[in-house]
Enzyme design. Structure first.
Site, mmCIF file in Angstrom:
data_model
loop_
_atom_site.group_PDB
_atom_site.id
_atom_site.type_symbol
_atom_site.label_atom_id
_atom_site.label_comp_id
_atom_site.label_asym_id
_atom_site.label_seq_id
_atom_site.Cartn_x
_atom_site.Cartn_y
_atom_site.Cartn_z
ATOM 1 N N HIS A 139 4.492 2.618 7.896
ATOM 2 C CA HIS A 139 3.778 3.293 7.237
ATOM 3 C C HIS A 139 4.552 4.710 6.351
ATOM 4 O O HIS A 139 4.134 5.350 5.544
ATOM 5 C CB HIS A 139 2.541 3.940 7.887
ATOM 6 C CG HIS A 139 1.551 4.877 7.231
ATOM 7 N ND1 HIS A 139 0.843 4.168 6.033
ATOM 8 C CD2 HIS A 139 0.761 5.905 7.407
ATOM 9 C CE1 HIS A 139 -0.190 5.155 5.667
ATOM 10 N NE2 HIS A 139 0.017 6.121 6.540
ATOM 11 N N SER B 69 -1.789 7.281 2.053
ATOM 12 C CA SER B 69 -2.592 7.336 3.355
ATOM 13 C C SER B 69 -3.955 7.707 3.086
ATOM 14 O O SER B 69 -4.563 7.669 1.963
ATOM 15 C CB SER B 69 -1.777 8.035 4.217
ATOM 16 O OG SER B 69 -2.125 7.602 5.636
ATOM 17 N N ASP C 266 4.182 -1.792 6.843
ATOM 18 C CA ASP C 266 3.122 -0.795 6.885
ATOM 19 C C ASP C 266 1.885 -1.679 7.867
ATOM 20 O O ASP C 266 1.415 -2.316 7.156
ATOM 21 C CB ASP C 266 2.577 -0.018 5.778
ATOM 22 C CG ASP C 266 1.592 1.113 6.353
ATOM 23 O OD1 ASP C 266 1.355 0.870 7.410
ATOM 24 O OD2 ASP C 266 1.421 1.738 5.381
#
Lengths: 377, 194
Positions: A350, A151, A317
């Protein structure tokens, strides 16, 4: 698998000012970090782990006397784990602007003698990487075997390949993107508005008023949390399940289980996270865009990178979708760089990058195994 | 195609030092072979998780993609050689993949099971679909959703304006240049965009 056991954070004070992208600077600052495993005599086995939005230097292991204080990537980092601390020297570092020990908005501003609060300068991914590089200098590490991040951490790993191409052999970028989409920025903006419109925010100087904008933080976290999960997982975990047997016909009470869950997550978060840090970190996310200086051409931006890459994304995601990772892969292909890309079919959205999925961890294990051989471990 | 001699035979068609894209690269054996013996560089494309993992273990660059979605990630003529070995017959979009191969690579090399190999013909004459080493599945469970012959491919190549640079059959690891449509279990074509 063995665990790392008890770990202790270290901190390092830097008295050389850190110039920031904004033109401001941090006159001096402290970085808090943890290390796991042993640095080889030739110092070739160091791996830097960059943290995402609400994480810290505490990547793996637990703190003595706090059995639930497991590091945020403990399933990945440790003896015999995919990032094996019997072979690698792993460094977790907390970024400036954070609320977990490194110099941030809750610390005293040397210019005023009062906490920075809202006066803490806007920091960028690039600034964090500069700060991390200074920590490596202090540790005497010239070149990292790898930089790893998921991320926002993946953005830092990418930035490493551009700012210090010679200082890392491998870049492992997971569940990340070359920049935020308008939708991503929109979610960040809603979260920020929730915080700054909290009556307890006081323009960011809430500490001086002896209060905390917890309501805003709660809402911000609830919004964030929705984007970390997939629709399917939320459906599976909560569906339309009610807390009571009957509908309550109220608009204020918690009725659905998902409401209860989000409020719980929001409450928990507002207890430990600093509001100014949330604003700063979401802004750093918004700003990250290495292609910007190259007319939006990511391939040109990545031309500087010489590292070998592993890019990983997760099919569900939607915050940082596989298509965003494929943009990175394409830019690397256009530059004829060594890159492998795994698109992991995982239901978790995610959040999958933090979970222990056998296919995902298998790929990371295989990749780090190769790196270990390359650096003679 | 998994046989080592088949692989070496195909590898010998790839000029040393080439930049190679291997579509449906499996466990990455051929790319590793080309890297070690012919100083090639490149990438494999693979959809299967276990194969992707095997490639990473082998140290071969692998991109996990579904070939049915095309090759938009690759620029025109960005590879010296694009390989499509034992892959084309599994794809729904056979013809467009063939065109994509010719777009992305200066040379394309395709191999597939030759349905016109004489044991297959005998089997069909007897009224049943063939089950052989090259076509080891029953008609109802075969992943080979396209069955074609050596001769059919010549027609398809012509239709798509491809220039066949070389072609031959393979049987038991040996090249077959005499009546390959009848005598070879595998067809191999090397072509360019013409």
């Amino acid at each position: 698998m063995a665990t790392l056991g008890h770990v202790t954070p270290s901190s390092k004070f830097f008295d050389t000012p850190l110039p920031l992208r904004s033109g401001a600077q941090l006159r001096d600052y402290t970085l808090v970090y943890e290390t796991y495993g042993e640095l080889a005599a030739d110092k070739r086995n160091a791996v830097l782990v960059c943290h995402a939005l609400n994480a810290s230097h505490h990547v793996a292991g637990t703190y003595e006397g706090q059995p639930k204080s497991e590091g945020w990537w403990d399933n990945l980092v440790g003896p015999g784990k995919p990032l094996d601390t019997d072979r690698f020297f792993v460094i977790g570092v907390n970024n400036p602007g954070s609320c977990f020990g490194s110099t941030g908005p809750t610390h005293v501003n040397p210019a005023t003698g009062k906490p920075y609060g809202a006066d803490f300068p806007v920091v960028t991914v690039e600034d964090w990487v500069q700060a991390q590089a200074r920590l490596l200098d202090a540790l005497g590490i010239e070149q990292l075997a790898a930089v790893l991040g998921g991320s926002l951490g993946g953005m830092q790993a990418l930035s490493w390949t551009l700012q210090f191409p010679d200082r890392l052999r491998h870049c492992v970028a997971i569940a990340t993107a070359p920049n935020l989409s308008a939708q991503n920025i929109a979610f960040n903006e809603v979260a920020r508005r929730a915080i700054v419109t909290d009556p307890d925010f006081h323009g960011g100087h809430y500490a001086a008023h002896g209060v905390l904008p917890k309501r805003g933080l709660r809402v911000a976290r609830m919004i964030g949390h929705i984007t970390y999960l997939s629709d399917d997982v939320m459906e599976q975990k909560f569906g339309r399940e009610l807390r009571a047997a009957e509908l309550g016909y109220s608009t204020q009470e918690i009725e659905f289980q998902i409401e209860s869950y989000l409020r719980y997550q929001g409450d928990k978060f507002s207890e430990y996270f600093d509001a100014n840090t949330y604003l700063l970190i979401t802004r750093a996310l918004d700003y990250f865009d290495p292609a910007r200086e190259h007319g939006g051409d990511l391939a040109r931006a990545l031309a500087r990178a010489t590292a070998k890459f592993l890019v990983v994304s997760f099919t569900t995601d939607w915050r940082f979708s596989p298509a965003r990772s494929r943009e990175i892969v394409k830019a690397l292909l256009d530059n004829r760089r060594d890159v492998s890309y795994a698109e992991i079919e995982a239901p978790h959205g995610h959040d999958a990058f933090l979970l222990d999925d056998p296919r995902y961890h298998g790929v990371l294990r295989a990749y780090f195994d190769r790196i270990a051989k390359e650096v003679g471990r | 195609m998994s046989e080592r001699r088949d692989m070496e035979l195909i590898a010998s068609l790839v000029p040393p030092g080439s930049r190679v894209l291997d579509l449906g690269c499996g466990r990455g054996e051929l790319l590793a072979h080309l890297r070690e013996h012919r100083q090639c560089t490149g990438y494999g494309i693979e959809i299967d998780d276990a194969n992707v993992l095997a490639c990473v273990q082998r140290g071969v660059n692998v991109i996990q993609l579904n070939l049915e979605e095309g090759l938009a990630i690759f620029e025109d003529q960005s590879f010296d050689v694009v390989l499509q070995l034992d892959t084309l017959q599994h794809l729904r979009n056979t013809e467009s993949m063939l065109r994509e191969t010719a777009r992305v690579g200066r040379i394309g090399i395709v191999s597939f099971p030759n349905f016109a190999h004489w044991p297959n013909r005998m089997r069909v004459l007897s009224g049943r679909m063939p089950v052989t080493k090259a076509l080891p599945y029953e008609w109802y469970n075969t992943p080979n959703i396209r069955v074609g012959t050596y001769a059919d491919f010549e027609v398809l190549a012509r239709k798509n304006g491809l220039q066949v640079l070389d072609s031959f059959g393979i049987r038991q690891g040996r090249p077959v240049r005499f009546r390959p449509n009848l005598l070879a279990s595998v067809a191999v074509f090397k072509f360019s965009r013409g």
